[in-house]
Scaffold this active site. Structure first.
Site, PDB file in Angstrom:
ATOM      1  N   GLU A 174     -22.256 158.523 -28.716  1.00 52.75           N
ATOM      2  CA  GLU A 174     -23.595 158.497 -29.323  1.00 52.75           C
ATOM      3  C   GLU A 174     -24.054 157.067 -29.578  1.00 52.75           C
ATOM      4  O   GLU A 174     -24.535 156.749 -30.661  1.00 52.75           O
ATOM      5  CB  GLU A 174     -23.615 159.310 -30.619  1.00 52.75           C
ATOM      6  CG  GLU A 174     -23.291 160.778 -30.398  1.00 52.75           C
ATOM      7  CD  GLU A 174     -23.552 161.654 -31.627  1.00 52.75           C
ATOM      8  OE1 GLU A 174     -23.598 161.123 -32.744  1.00 52.75           O
ATOM      9  OE2 GLU A 174     -23.711 162.876 -31.448  1.00 52.75           O
TER      10      GLU A 174
ATOM     11  N   GLU B 135     -22.226 168.079 -26.972  1.00 51.39           N
ATOM     12  CA  GLU B 135     -22.010 168.543 -28.352  1.00 51.39           C
ATOM     13  C   GLU B 135     -23.063 169.555 -28.694  1.00 51.39           C
ATOM     14  O   GLU B 135     -24.215 169.234 -28.905  1.00 51.39           O
ATOM     15  CB  GLU B 135     -22.071 167.392 -29.358  1.00 51.39           C
ATOM     16  CG  GLU B 135     -20.794 166.655 -29.450  1.00 51.39           C
ATOM     17  CD  GLU B 135     -20.754 165.726 -30.659  1.00 51.39           C
ATOM     18  OE1 GLU B 135     -21.467 165.993 -31.641  1.00 51.39           O
ATOM     19  OE2 GLU B 135     -19.994 164.760 -30.586  1.00 51.39           O
TER      20      GLU B 135
HETATM   21  C1  LIG Z   1     -26.787 162.181 -34.478  1.00 49.29           C
HETATM   22  C2  LIG Z   1     -25.885 163.170 -35.073  1.00 49.29           C
HETATM   23  O1  LIG Z   1     -26.193 163.828 -36.032  1.00 49.29           O
HETATM   24  N1  LIG Z   1     -24.724 163.284 -34.494  1.00 49.29           N
HETATM   25  C3  LIG Z   1     -23.691 164.145 -34.965  1.00 49.29           C
HETATM   26  C4  LIG Z   1     -23.421 165.232 -33.974  1.00 49.29           C
HETATM   27  O2  LIG Z   1     -22.420 166.038 -34.468  1.00 49.29           O
HETATM   28  C5  LIG Z   1     -21.214 165.377 -34.591  1.00 49.29           C
HETATM   29  C6  LIG Z   1     -20.266 166.370 -35.068  1.00 49.29           C
HETATM   30  O3  LIG Z   1     -20.706 166.959 -36.229  1.00 49.29           O
HETATM   31  C7  LIG Z   1     -21.318 164.234 -35.560  1.00 49.29           C
HETATM   32  O4  LIG Z   1     -20.131 163.508 -35.525  1.00 49.29           O
HETATM   33  C8  LIG Z   1     -22.457 163.351 -35.184  1.00 49.29           C
HETATM   34  O5  LIG Z   1     -22.677 162.449 -36.208  1.00 49.29           O
END
Ligand SMILES: CC(=O)N[C@H]1CO[C@H](CO)[C@@H](O)[C@@H]1O
Ligand SMILES: *[C@@H]1O[C@H](CO)[C@@H](O)[C@H](O)[C@H]1NC(C)=O
Ligand SMILES: *[C@@H]1O[C@H](CO)[C@@H](O)[C@H](O)[C@H]1NC(C)=O
Ligand SMILES: *[C@@H]1O[C@H](CO)[C@@H](O)[C@H](O)[C@H]1NC(C)=O
Ligand SMILES: *[C@@H]1O[C@H](CO)[C@@H](O)[C@H](O)[C@H]1NC(C)=O
Ligand SMILES: *[C@@H]1O[C@H](CO)[C@@H](O)[C@H](O)[C@H]1NC(C)=O
Length: 840
Positions: free
Chosen positions: A187, A256
């Site tokens: 991310e 995800e």
């Molecule tokens: C941007 C965001 O909220 N990312 C989240 C996506 O989900 C994963 C798992 O819960 C998180 O680690 C991220 O922060």
């Protein structure tokens, strides 16, 4: 060497078959991609993936979790790699026990599944420090996740270490192993966007670094739209149907897909309805998506202290298809299994052609994948309130609100995302033992100037001092009060104000607890401001500052502070306000009990314990110990900590995590209607109750032959006699089946000329049987599993068939048709059958 032995010992025909096999696998073992899909051994694949984080369960649980994932239609197990677990100090690696990554991957391979390895090494994951080791922060000149040489060197070191390890064990697909994909960073897109040029340079660097490692399988970057070729950019979120990769020759992948959300201490428990989950996946696939990962498929437990970002609860259940304890979360698990089967029936059409899309009405959409030899279609109703009927081909198809029906042959609906063939289960926690013989030991507030105590004329940042070796840091100082202070004669008290960067603070004055303040996920900074009892002469102020994990997310989260950074002031003295911040402070890292290893049986002998009527209750800083016998059976176990406040729990010396039932879930918990865009604020439960009441005890941590040693450290004050050992079991199972609803059996039925009469299926877990039909109604019953009630239409013989077919059996089925229930109670109206059966 190995092949020569084979040559000499095997009879010739087998040898040539083997040779052919080796030759074939050498030619075909490959993973590539194109615009449709990941291509494994020359074949485009629709792949369902599920996240299981190996350190969030035990080795003993792994085979069962992987098998349940396979049975649920999962093709790929996705996991992060947990750097801080693997390299606790620089160059000292740990790959044992729950951190045995190679073992975990080999188990996945043995089950015949693939692996998506998300190396990161930044992983977020609600994991302590986002996966970074704490020592990394103290490398001179370091700056995380940007174009910074010390950081890049360390990141490259660890990434190379993992890739080398995987290669040495032949774990990449091209070596005959299960790993079909890897991930670098995590991310990063939003961070790059925020920090600009150095972020872009860093992205370019880590992309090249990763590709240079020559794993033979594709790399992906999630949430990073500028992922350079050949790296695939992928989507994370609750919905990803409108995502387009940055190049037309990359497949549309969803790395995800949040099956629920994590629980924070102080937050309500988030849920995501299975119907919305299935809807989002079907919608992604109909729009050309070919890879879906469930984050999480099994969430598990944040054991120890290493496994928690700020204020993240110990349970990481995530409302995943397999629950924290390794049991099926029904109907989610079964409903997604049926969805996977339905989509797999469509796979030949899905991978061959792009869909044509038509809009037969308002909020209605039809996707058709039609190619010579295969045709699949998806009929969608996006309306959140109204059902719709779509005419398609020669048939009429009823679509509930916010649902998609899947037709793997463009003729027969075999699945609708809002109609469950899978049963629901109601889980229960039953006490197996609560009569513990508790012993208590009081942890004295740190005092006096011990010989080895650290001192400074300054307030120090907490992690700088503890290096996260413990949650606890004592800040101590002395305050001298003159006899002529006016507040003394007036019977008043001065006000002590302590500003802390987080996360929890207990204030002791002369050894007495004077107050406690704590933050939360949204506001971890805190201020204590209260009148305190000071006496003439010297007063000892002892501040116990407690960290609840290190941050795991945010730009340069490594620079965030914890602990008492001040100012610390005393107000109401003759001089007005006295600033204590720059006077002499002494520091003590950790608790006495931690240094003495009171969590272990041998360590506990070094102090005095009291029991019986003098057992300490409702007193802060208390250690409790007891023993208990391992309960018979295989049901998962937990501790019900309802009577306790905050602290940590150990079983046979091993930490099962932080407990904090004293933190009550704030916010509002509304009704949970599956339709409409999901957010983590929707469908929350347990408002006004502890965010986490039960704490998982892995069975394998108990002595099979008898006694176990249980230790609780309680900070706030609690009553240990209210703690009980509970087991988690299925209390009842439910079915909720609509007449004529799509089922996977439809195709066979139509082929054999029968009409579609769905069945309700119920089964209790192995070792249990259906003891009673608690509810049965054929007609228009209302409510859901656990609170069904009869509606305006109800067949009076609703109970007969279920009782006859089910009671005394582990598994049963009941056909949903009028004659089964003594006739049609309301002709011309679409009916359903709702059942609840008790398992025991
Ligand atoms: C941007 C965001 O909220 N990312 C989240 C996506 O989900 C994963 C798992 O819960 C998180 O680690 C991220 O922060
Ligand atoms: C990288 O690893 C080598 C040994 O494998 C070690 O000597 C070196 O200090 C490491 N560098 C960093 C930045 O971690
Ligand atoms: C699929 O294509 C075939 C051949 O062009 C056509 O006969 C058929 O009607 C199409 N089916 C659908 C559902 O569009
Ligand atoms: C659906 O119903 C809810 C109330 O049940 C209402 O608030 C909402 O506006 C409705 N939405 C549509 C699109 O009709
Ligand atoms: C960190 O701790 C050291 C002593 O161990 C101290 O000299 C330094 O000032 C501290 N830094 C901060 C920011 O607290
Ligand atoms: C019980 O089992 C454990 C581990 O299996 C072993 O270490 C211990 O010695 C055993 N205790 C007794 C009393 O047999």
């Amino acid at each position: 060497m190995g092949s020569r032995v084979l040559m000499e010992t095997l009879p010739r025909p087998i040898f040539s078959t083997l040779l052919l096999f080796f030759w074939l696998s050498a030619v075909t073992a490959s993973v590539t991609y194109d615009h449709k899909a990941i291509v494994v051994n020359g074949q485009r694949r629709i792949l369902f993936s599920g996240s299981i984080h190996y350190p969030r369960s035990t080795r003993e649980m792994w085979p069962d979790l992987i098998q349940k994932a396979k049975d649920g239609g999962i093709d790929v197990i996705q996991t992060y790699v947990f750097w801080n677990g693997h390299e606790p100090s620089p160059g000292k690696y740990y790959f044992e026990d729950r951190y045995d990554l190679v073992k975990f991957i080999k188990l996945v391979q043995q089950a015949g599944l693939y692996v998506h390895l998300r190396i990161g090494p930044y992983i977020c994951a609600e994991w302590n420090f986002g996966g970074f080791p704490v020592w990394l922060k103290y490398i001179p000149g370091i700056s995380f996740r940007t174009d910074n040489e010390p950081f890049k060197a360390a990141m490259q070191n660890f990434t190379e270490k993992i890739v080398r390890m995987m290669k040495a064990e032949n774990l990449f697909q091209t070596q005959g192993g299960p790993i079909i994909m890897s991930q670098i960073e995590n991310e990063y897109g939003p961070v790059e966007w925020e920090i600009g040029a150095p972020g872009k340079a860093y992205t370019k660097w880590f992309a090249q670094m990763a590709v240079g490692l020559d794993t033979g399988v594709p790399w992906i970057m999630c949430k990073q739209e500028d992922a350079p070729d050949p790296i695939i950019d992928t989507c994370n979120g609750y919905y990803c149907e409108n995502y387009t990769p940055n190049q037309i020759y990359k497949p549309k992948m969803w790395t995800e897909n949040w099956t629920g959300w994590f629980t924070e201490f102080g937050g309500a428990i988030p849920r995501r309805p299975a119907a919305d989950m299935a809807f989002s996946v079907a919608r992604f696939v109909q729009n050309g998506g070919s890879f879906v990962n469930y984050y999480m498929y099994h969430g598990g437990t944040n054991f120890d202290r290493i496994s928690s970002g700020l204020f993240i609860a110990t349970s990481y259940d995530y409302d995943a298809p397999i629950d924290e304890y390794g049991l099926l979360n029904e109907p989610k698990w079964g409903h997604l299994r049926d969805l996977h089967k339905a989509i797999k029936l469509c796979e030949p059409a899905l991978v061959s052609v792009d869909p044509t899309v038509t809009w037969p009405g308002n909020n209605l959409e039809v996707h058709v994948f039609n190619t010579s030899g295969a045709c699949a279609s998806f009929l969608a109703n996006y309306d959140t309130n109204s059902s719709a009927t779509v005419t398609f081909g020669n048939g009429n198809f009823d679509l509930p609100p916010w649902s998609i029906s899947i037709l793997p042959d463009c003729k027969t609906a075999v699945f609708n995302t809002a109609r469950f063939g899978a049963q629901s289960s109601l889980m229960t926690m039953t006490a197996v033992s609560s009569a513990f013989d508790w012993h208590s030991h009081n942890e004295e507030p740190a005092s006096s100037n011990e010989g080895d105590s650290l001192t400074a004329y300054a307030l120090w940042e907490q992690i700088n001092v503890t290096r996260d070796s413990t949650d606890y840091l004592w800040y101590m100082t002395d305050v001298s009060i003159d006899a002529n202070e006016r507040f003394i004669n007036k019977g008043q008290s001065p006000v002590l104000t302590v500003m802390s960067a987080g996360h929890v603070l207990h204030v002791f004055i002369n050894g007495q607890l004077s107050g406690t303040v704590y933050g939360g996920l949204d506001s971890f900074k805190l201020t204590f401001s209260n009148s305190v009892n000071l006496r003439v002469g010297n007063n000892r102020i002892s501040l116990l500052s407690i960290a609840v994990g290190l941050p795991n997310i945010g730009v340069h989260f490594e620079t965030w502070n914890a602990g008492v950074l001040g100012p610390v002031t005393l107000n109401g003295l003759n001089e007005g306000t006295r600033d204590l911040s720059k006077q002499k402070w002494s520091y003590k890292v950790g608790l006495y009990g931690e240094a003495l290893n009171l969590n272990t049986e041998s360590g506990s002998t070094s102090v005095e314990w009291i029991q019986g009527s003098s057992l300490a209750k409702k007193q802060p800083l208390t250690w409790y110990k007891t023993t208990f016998n391992t309960p018979a059976g295989n049901d998962p176990l937990a501790l019900d900590m309802i009577s306790m406040g905050k602290g940590q729990v150990w079983i046979n010396g091993r930490s099962i995590g932080r407990h904090w039932p004293g933190y009550i879930a704030h916010g509002s918990c509304d009704d949970c209607y599956y339709a409409g865009t999901h957010t983590e604020k929707k469908c929350r439960t347990k408002c006004g109750e502890p965010s986490q009441r039960w704490y998982h005890i892995p069975r394998s941590w108990l002595n099979p032959n008898g006694s176990n040693y249980l230790v609780v450290f309680e900070e706030w004050g609690g009553d240990p006699t209210g703690i009980s050992l509970v087991k988690r079991t299925v209390a009842s199972v439910c079915a909720d089946i609509y007449e004529g609803q799509p089922t996977l059996k439809n195709r066979q039925m139509l082929d054999s000329g029968k009409i579609n009469r769905p069945k309700a299926h119920l089964w209790c877990p192995p070792g249990q049987k259906i003891s009673q039909i608690k509810f049965a109604s054929y007609g228009l019953p209302q409510g859901s599993c656990g609170n069904f009630r009869e509606g305006s239409c109800h067949a009076h013989k609703s109970y007969d068939a279920p009782q006859k077919n089910c009671v005394g059996k582990q598994y049963c089925s009941v056909t949903v048709a009028p004659e089964v229930f003594g006739g049609d109670p309301c002709p011309g109206i679409a009916k359903k059958l709702s059942l609840e059966a008790l398992c025991s």
